[in-house]
Design an enzyme around this catalytic site. Sequence first.
Site, PDB file in Angstrom:
ATOM      1  N   ASP A 203       1.698  -9.285   1.428  1.00 46.08           N
ATOM      2  CA  ASP A 203       0.486  -8.602   0.977  1.00 46.08           C
ATOM      3  C   ASP A 203      -0.401  -9.625   0.285  1.00 46.08           C
ATOM      4  O   ASP A 203       0.049 -10.694  -0.127  1.00 46.08           O
ATOM      5  CB  ASP A 203       0.838  -7.460   0.009  1.00 46.08           C
ATOM      6  CG  ASP A 203      -0.228  -6.377  -0.005  1.00 46.08           C
ATOM      7  OD1 ASP A 203       0.015  -5.288   0.542  1.00 46.08           O
ATOM      8  OD2 ASP A 203      -1.329  -6.631  -0.554  1.00 46.08           O
ATOM      9  N   ILE A 204      -1.672  -9.241   0.138  1.00 44.11           N
ATOM     10  CA  ILE A 204      -2.614 -10.110  -0.567  1.00 44.11           C
ATOM     11  C   ILE A 204      -2.464  -9.943  -2.077  1.00 44.11           C
ATOM     12  O   ILE A 204      -2.895 -10.764  -2.863  1.00 44.11           O
ATOM     13  CB  ILE A 204      -4.055  -9.799  -0.089  1.00 44.11           C
ATOM     14  CG1 ILE A 204      -5.006 -10.945  -0.386  1.00 44.11           C
ATOM     15  CG2 ILE A 204      -4.566  -8.481  -0.639  1.00 44.11           C
ATOM     16  CD1 ILE A 204      -6.321 -10.848   0.390  1.00 44.11           C
ATOM     17  N   ARG A 205      -1.797  -8.811  -2.469  1.00 39.77           N
ATOM     18  CA  ARG A 205      -1.582  -8.535  -3.892  1.00 39.77           C
ATOM     19  C   ARG A 205      -0.101  -8.643  -4.224  1.00 39.77           C
ATOM     20  O   ARG A 205       0.758  -8.364  -3.386  1.00 39.77           O
ATOM     21  CB  ARG A 205      -2.031  -7.103  -4.246  1.00 39.77           C
ATOM     22  CG  ARG A 205      -3.513  -6.890  -4.175  1.00 39.77           C
ATOM     23  CD  ARG A 205      -3.838  -5.420  -4.310  1.00 39.77           C
ATOM     24  NE  ARG A 205      -3.316  -4.658  -3.171  1.00 39.77           N
ATOM     25  CZ  ARG A 205      -2.738  -3.462  -3.258  1.00 39.77           C
ATOM     26  NH1 ARG A 205      -2.593  -2.891  -4.424  1.00 39.77           N
ATOM     27  NH2 ARG A 205      -2.307  -2.843  -2.176  1.00 39.77           N
TER      28      ARG A 205
ATOM     29  N   TYR B 192     -14.492   3.195   9.355  1.00 42.40           N
ATOM     30  CA  TYR B 192     -13.026   3.238   9.475  1.00 42.40           C
ATOM     31  C   TYR B 192     -12.620   3.838  10.825  1.00 42.40           C
ATOM     32  O   TYR B 192     -11.819   3.271  11.566  1.00 42.40           O
ATOM     33  CB  TYR B 192     -12.487   4.072   8.310  1.00 42.40           C
ATOM     34  CG  TYR B 192     -11.005   4.359   8.329  1.00 42.40           C
ATOM     35  CD1 TYR B 192     -10.068   3.338   8.246  1.00 42.40           C
ATOM     36  CD2 TYR B 192     -10.533   5.675   8.376  1.00 42.40           C
ATOM     37  CE1 TYR B 192      -8.703   3.620   8.224  1.00 42.40           C
ATOM     38  CE2 TYR B 192      -9.184   5.964   8.347  1.00 42.40           C
ATOM     39  CZ  TYR B 192      -8.271   4.937   8.276  1.00 42.40           C
ATOM     40  OH  TYR B 192      -6.931   5.219   8.249  1.00 42.40           O
TER      41      TYR B 192
ATOM     42  N   LYS C  69     -10.807   2.060  13.970  1.00 44.35           N
ATOM     43  CA  LYS C  69      -9.511   2.541  14.466  1.00 44.35           C
ATOM     44  C   LYS C  69      -9.592   2.846  15.965  1.00 44.35           C
ATOM     45  O   LYS C  69      -8.661   2.532  16.719  1.00 44.35           O
ATOM     46  CB  LYS C  69      -9.051   3.776  13.673  1.00 44.35           C
ATOM     47  CG  LYS C  69      -8.570   3.456  12.262  1.00 44.35           C
ATOM     48  CD  LYS C  69      -7.311   2.615  12.282  1.00 44.35           C
ATOM     49  CE  LYS C  69      -6.834   2.195  10.913  1.00 44.35           C
ATOM     50  NZ  LYS C  69      -5.736   1.223  10.948  1.00 44.35           N
TER      51      LYS C  69
ATOM     52  N   ASN D 253      -3.177 -13.181   3.501  1.00 42.67           N
ATOM     53  CA  ASN D 253      -4.455 -12.551   3.795  1.00 42.67           C
ATOM     54  C   ASN D 253      -4.531 -12.436   5.311  1.00 42.67           C
ATOM     55  O   ASN D 253      -4.556 -13.453   6.004  1.00 42.67           O
ATOM     56  CB  ASN D 253      -5.579 -13.447   3.243  1.00 42.67           C
ATOM     57  CG  ASN D 253      -6.949 -12.945   3.632  1.00 42.67           C
ATOM     58  OD1 ASN D 253      -7.084 -11.932   4.309  1.00 42.67           O
ATOM     59  ND2 ASN D 253      -7.976 -13.673   3.197  1.00 42.67           N
TER      60      ASN D 253
ATOM     61  N   GLY E 272       0.822  -1.203   0.000  1.00 44.21           N
ATOM     62  CA  GLY E 272       0.000   0.000   0.000  1.00 44.21           C
ATOM     63  C   GLY E 272       0.861   1.260   0.000  1.00 44.21           C
ATOM     64  O   GLY E 272       2.085   1.206  -0.149  1.00 44.21           O
ATOM     65  N   GLN E 273       0.187   2.388   0.206  1.00 44.85           N
ATOM     66  CA  GLN E 273       0.869   3.684   0.153  1.00 44.85           C
ATOM     67  C   GLN E 273       1.976   3.781   1.210  1.00 44.85           C
ATOM     68  O   GLN E 273       3.076   4.237   0.920  1.00 44.85           O
ATOM     69  CB  GLN E 273      -0.168   4.799   0.369  1.00 44.85           C
ATOM     70  CG  GLN E 273       0.374   6.191   0.085  1.00 44.85           C
ATOM     71  CD  GLN E 273      -0.495   7.288   0.689  1.00 44.85           C
ATOM     72  OE1 GLN E 273      -1.493   7.025   1.356  1.00 44.85           O
ATOM     73  NE2 GLN E 273      -0.106   8.533   0.446  1.00 44.85           N
TER      74      GLN E 273
HETATM   75  C1  AKB Z   1      -8.166   8.592   4.967  1.00 42.24           C
HETATM   76  O1  AKB Z   1      -8.382   9.675   4.400  1.00 42.24           O
HETATM   77  O2  AKB Z   1      -9.017   7.714   5.145  1.00 42.24           O
HETATM   78  C2  AKB Z   1      -6.782   8.353   5.512  1.00 42.24           C
HETATM   79  C3  AKB Z   1      -6.665   8.758   6.938  1.00 42.24           C
HETATM   80  C4  AKB Z   1      -6.657  10.179   7.320  1.00 42.24           C
HETATM   81  O3  AKB Z   1      -6.597   7.909   7.783  1.00 42.24           O
HETATM   82  N1  AKB Z   1      -5.825   9.055   4.712  1.00 42.24           N
END
Ligand code: AKB
Length: 314
Positions: free
Chosen positions: A35-37, A143, A147, A53, A12-13
């Site tokens: 990674d999965i990819r 998300y 978190k 995974n 990822g990034q």
């Molecule tokens: C998002 O925009 O979802 C992420 C973050 C701030 O966690 N870049």
Amino acid sequence: MQEKIVVLGSNGQIGTELVTTLRKIYGDDHVVACDIRRPDYDIKNSAPFEFVNVLDKEMINGIFHKYRPTQVYLLAALLSATGEQNPKLAWDLNMNGLLNVLDLALEYKTAKVYWPSSIAVFGPNSPKDNTSQYCIMDPNTVYGISKLAGERWCEYYNQKYGLDVRSIRYPGLISWKAAPGGGTTDYAIHIFHDALKKGSYQSFLSAETELPMMYMDDAIRGTIELMDAPADQISVRSSYNFAGVSFTPEVLAAEIRKHIPDFTLSYAANDPRQQIANSWPRSIDDNYAAKDWGWKPEFDLSKLTIDMLNNLKK
Ligand code: AKB
């Protein structure tokens, strides 16, 4: 001690740059990218890569068993915008991926675990400016909810079982090496690509939407500094506030115009990511990170703009 580091979600990034930096420090064979990819960059040629995974506990168990890691970075996650399109998957991946890794880290006596949190843990009732480490937290994206719950689990595993787990609440991360993965702050990367390619960009966030951001070089350096800090200096076992620079799309466009004078910025109406951005802080108070492990960002808006444009031009 010889370190053996496993990075889960290496493509990822963040993972792309973290793996490269860790390999420079510890050597290629000491950093296992997972990674999965399939990776689309040079990690697969230079050093160990495994398909994994993180929801498959047996599969991750195999990685712990094979490599006996001293450090594990768990980066696999669904971000804010894509998470809203698939809330159950976001919860499953972000939460069960973490619990799988925390359990295996205990079982295999992994010395240190890193897991990223985000400014998404804050919500509409959190203070907007200079948001402090401890304040009202009412995230309203899956998300952000995952978190915040994950942060509580990290602290729980540290306090109950003594697991040395460390975490940072990343702001929007700006980078040129790997594409961002479906976040609300991604406009601040797309804008650079389109400024160079087309001379114009349509932002999905409104002109005055100010958000906390950071250049990837700072984020990687800060992450490794946190992981290198002596355990007794880590007073926050949930996740550290972490600040770089805050700006709006309008301010970023003005900075880009210093290098591309004809650059124009327009705005798309009614993008669902606007609601998410509206619920997040404008700026972050990171004094715990500064005090505990000496955190200090190096890239301001001017410096990151120059670096982004120079690298993307190449
Ligand atoms: C998002 O925009 O979802 C992420 C973050 C701030 O966690 N870049």
